[in-house]
Design a protein around this motif. Structure first.
Motif, PDB file in Angstrom:
ATOM      1  N   ALA A 188       0.706  -1.385   0.234  1.00 50.27           N
ATOM      2  CA  ALA A 188      -0.020  -0.001  -0.309  1.00 50.27           C
ATOM      3  C   ALA A 188       0.558   1.245   0.044  1.00 50.27           C
ATOM      4  N   GLU A 189       1.694   1.289   0.841  1.00 47.99           N
ATOM      5  CA  GLU A 189       2.565   2.960   0.811  1.00 47.99           C
ATOM      6  C   GLU A 189       3.344   2.513  -0.628  1.00 47.99           C
ATOM      7  N   THR A 190       4.057   1.616  -0.989  1.00 52.63           N
ATOM      8  CA  THR A 190       4.332   1.662  -2.457  1.00 52.63           C
ATOM      9  C   THR A 190       3.602   2.380  -3.605  1.00 52.63           C
ATOM     10  N   LEU A 191       2.338   1.677  -3.413  1.00 53.33           N
ATOM     11  CA  LEU A 191       1.433   2.118  -4.202  1.00 53.33           C
ATOM     12  C   LEU A 191       1.079   3.690  -4.246  1.00 53.33           C
ATOM     13  N   ALA A 205       2.768   5.872  -2.487  1.00 53.95           N
ATOM     14  CA  ALA A 205       3.552   6.571  -3.324  1.00 53.95           C
ATOM     15  C   ALA A 205       3.303   7.184  -4.892  1.00 53.95           C
ATOM     16  N   GLU A 206       3.684   5.874  -5.288  1.00 56.09           N
ATOM     17  CA  GLU A 206       3.467   5.957  -6.787  1.00 56.09           C
ATOM     18  C   GLU A 206       2.122   6.721  -7.754  1.00 56.09           C
ATOM     19  N   ARG A 207       0.786   6.009  -7.130  1.00 53.63           N
ATOM     20  CA  ARG A 207       0.373   6.553  -8.054  1.00 53.63           C
ATOM     21  C   ARG A 207      -0.768   7.950  -7.411  1.00 53.63           C
ATOM     22  N   GLY A 208      -0.830   7.450  -6.106  1.00 55.41           N
ATOM     23  CA  GLY A 208      -1.660   9.224  -5.414  1.00 55.41           C
ATOM     24  C   GLY A 208      -2.903   7.334  -4.824  1.00 55.41           C
ATOM     25  N   VAL A 209      -3.132   8.460  -3.589  1.00 56.85           N
ATOM     26  CA  VAL A 209      -3.694   7.835  -3.131  1.00 56.85           C
ATOM     27  C   VAL A 209      -5.363   7.145  -3.714  1.00 56.85           C
ATOM     28  N   ASP A 264      -6.015  -3.129  -5.896  1.00 55.93           N
ATOM     29  CA  ASP A 264      -4.106  -3.234  -6.772  1.00 55.93           C
ATOM     30  C   ASP A 264      -4.023  -3.512  -5.501  1.00 55.93           C
ATOM     31  N   VAL A 265      -3.966  -3.531  -3.951  1.00 55.36           N
ATOM     32  CA  VAL A 265      -3.470  -3.281  -3.239  1.00 55.36           C
ATOM     33  C   VAL A 265      -2.905  -5.385  -2.648  1.00 55.36           C
ATOM     34  N   ALA A 266      -4.544  -5.984  -2.780  1.00 55.81           N
ATOM     35  CA  ALA A 266      -4.200  -7.405  -2.819  1.00 55.81           C
ATOM     36  C   ALA A 266      -3.538  -7.726  -3.711  1.00 55.81           C
ATOM     37  N   ALA A 267      -3.256  -7.239  -5.302  1.00 60.14           N
ATOM     38  CA  ALA A 267      -2.674  -8.271  -5.628  1.00 60.14           C
ATOM     39  C   ALA A 267      -1.234  -8.270  -6.134  1.00 60.14           C
ATOM     40  N   THR A 268      -0.961  -6.767  -5.665  1.00 57.97           N
ATOM     41  CA  THR A 268       0.780  -6.207  -5.173  1.00 57.97           C
ATOM     42  C   THR A 268       1.114  -6.889  -4.288  1.00 57.97           C
ATOM     43  N   ALA A 269       0.390  -7.254  -2.955  1.00 56.90           N
ATOM     44  CA  ALA A 269       0.294  -7.958  -1.628  1.00 56.90           C
ATOM     45  C   ALA A 269       1.016  -9.304  -1.801  1.00 56.90           C
ATOM     46  N   GLY A 270       0.116 -10.101  -2.935  1.00 53.32           N
ATOM     47  CA  GLY A 270      -0.211 -11.652  -2.958  1.00 53.32           C
ATOM     48  C   GLY A 270      -1.195 -11.759  -2.055  1.00 53.32           C
ATOM     49  N   VAL A 271      -1.707 -11.254  -1.763  1.00 50.46           N
ATOM     50  CA  VAL A 271      -2.642 -12.141  -0.267  1.00 50.46           C
ATOM     51  C   VAL A 271      -4.382 -11.617  -1.249  1.00 50.46           C
ATOM     52  N   PHE A 299      -8.202  -4.374   7.324  1.00 50.76           N
ATOM     53  CA  PHE A 299      -8.632  -3.345   7.281  1.00 50.76           C
ATOM     54  C   PHE A 299      -9.908  -2.403   6.958  1.00 50.76           C
ATOM     55  N   GLY A 300     -10.655  -3.471   6.695  1.00 51.40           N
ATOM     56  CA  GLY A 300     -12.059  -3.120   6.367  1.00 51.40           C
ATOM     57  C   GLY A 300     -12.281  -2.159   5.105  1.00 51.40           C
ATOM     58  N   ASP A 301     -11.669  -1.499   4.601  1.00 50.40           N
ATOM     59  CA  ASP A 301     -11.124  -0.120   3.803  1.00 50.40           C
ATOM     60  C   ASP A 301     -10.134   0.280   3.446  1.00 50.40           C
ATOM     61  N   LYS A 302     -10.200   1.083   2.687  1.00 47.74           N
ATOM     62  CA  LYS A 302      -8.839   1.392   1.972  1.00 47.74           C
ATOM     63  C   LYS A 302      -8.563   2.598   3.525  1.00 47.74           C
ATOM     64  N   ALA A 303      -9.707   3.642   3.782  1.00 48.64           N
ATOM     65  CA  ALA A 303      -9.867   4.883   4.945  1.00 48.64           C
ATOM     66  C   ALA A 303      -8.944   3.888   6.549  1.00 48.64           C
ATOM     67  N   GLY A 304      -8.537   2.229   6.411  1.00 49.00           N
ATOM     68  CA  GLY A 304      -8.842   1.453   7.124  1.00 49.00           C
ATOM     69  C   GLY A 304      -7.503   1.068   7.170  1.00 49.00           C
ATOM     70  N   LEU A 305      -6.972   0.889   6.199  1.00 47.38           N
ATOM     71  CA  LEU A 305      -5.637   1.228   5.604  1.00 47.38           C
ATOM     72  C   LEU A 305      -4.929   2.432   5.977  1.00 47.38           C
ATOM     73  N   ALA A 306      -5.119   3.422   5.854  1.00 49.49           N
ATOM     74  CA  ALA A 306      -4.668   4.181   5.941  1.00 49.49           C
ATOM     75  C   ALA A 306      -4.056   4.664   7.001  1.00 49.49           C
ATOM     76  N   MET A 307      -5.128   4.672   8.178  1.00 50.56           N
ATOM     77  CA  MET A 307      -4.907   4.356   9.657  1.00 50.56           C
ATOM     78  C   MET A 307      -4.029   3.639   9.791  1.00 50.56           C
TER      79      MET A 307
END
Length: 215
Positions: free
Chosen positions: A42-45, A47-51, A58-65, A74-82
């Motif tokens: 998530a941090e990499t994506l 930084a590269e693309r903007g939140v 995208d995050v699931a695919a990049t993380a391989g989960v 995490f619930g949603d993207k806001a939870g991931l940001a937190m």
């Protein structure tokens, strides 16, 4: 900045005035590995693309989960940001409670308050979009975080100690100025330089402390 870290605890000396962000929850080794992979992705994506341009898929695919794993954790993207902000907030908390002055204990209230504004704006500008997402996920979201409780009590304590009238309201006004949406407006729409914004807010805060010479 998740609300499960809002439970107040105590420490000695000046830090006794402040709640602490709770300790990280213990988890199984495989869950911990997945969490690290997700947050790193998530941090990499971000930084590269903007939140805004990054999806949970995208995050699931990049993380391989699996997507189910990601949403359950995490619930949603806001939870991931937190979750991403959590470690950085803890670092700032440690500097407030036990670090060297003027941010840490030992400096006069005006200097500590100025140091907090400088440190918080630095923290905020480094991950402005993430903080904005976490603060605006729902109405009043930023008021329900343990981090906001900590920052508010810290500011109120310094203002009260420094003799500011209506310190409770003054702390709220200061933190409203430090809200991510407001800071984004100043930096991106008004095109203020971060250093100039910091200087203005520090000057305003010092003006609230009786007998404090302007710096």
């Amino acid at each position: 900045m998740s609300s499960n870290r809002s439970g107040p605890k105590s420490a000695s000396s000046t830090p006794a005035e402040l709640p602490l962000l709770g300790a990280p929850v213990r988890e199984r080794a495989d869950a911990a590995r997945n969490r690290i992979r997700v947050l790193t992705a998530a941090e990499t994506l971000f930084a590269e693309r903007g939140v805004d341009a990054v999806t949970m898929d995208d995050v699931a695919a990049t993380a391989g989960v699996g997507k189910g794993t990601l949403y359950r954790r995490f619930g949603d993207k806001a939870g991931l940001a937190m979750a991403l902000l959590d470690e950085r907030e803890r670092e700032l908390q440690d500097r407030l409670l036990t670090g060297p002055p003027p941010l840490g204990p030992g400096a006069p209230p005006p200097d500590r308050l100025a140091a907090f504004i400088e440190a918080y704006l630095d923290f905020l500008t480094r991950q402005l979009d993430l903080v904005l997402l976490s603060e605006t996920a729902a109405t009043g979201a930023r008021f329900r975080t343990g981090a906001h409780t900590l920052w508010r009590r810290h500011c109120r304590h310094l203002l009260e100690t420094g003799g500011t009238p209506d310190a409770e309201v003054a702390a709220d006004v200061l933190l409203a100025a430090l809200a991510a949406e407001q800071v984004r407006h100043w930096l991106r729409e008004r095109e203020m330089e971060p250093a100039a914004l910091t200087q203005s807010l520090v000057r305003l805060a010092r003006a609230w402390l009786p007998g404090t010479p302007e710096k």
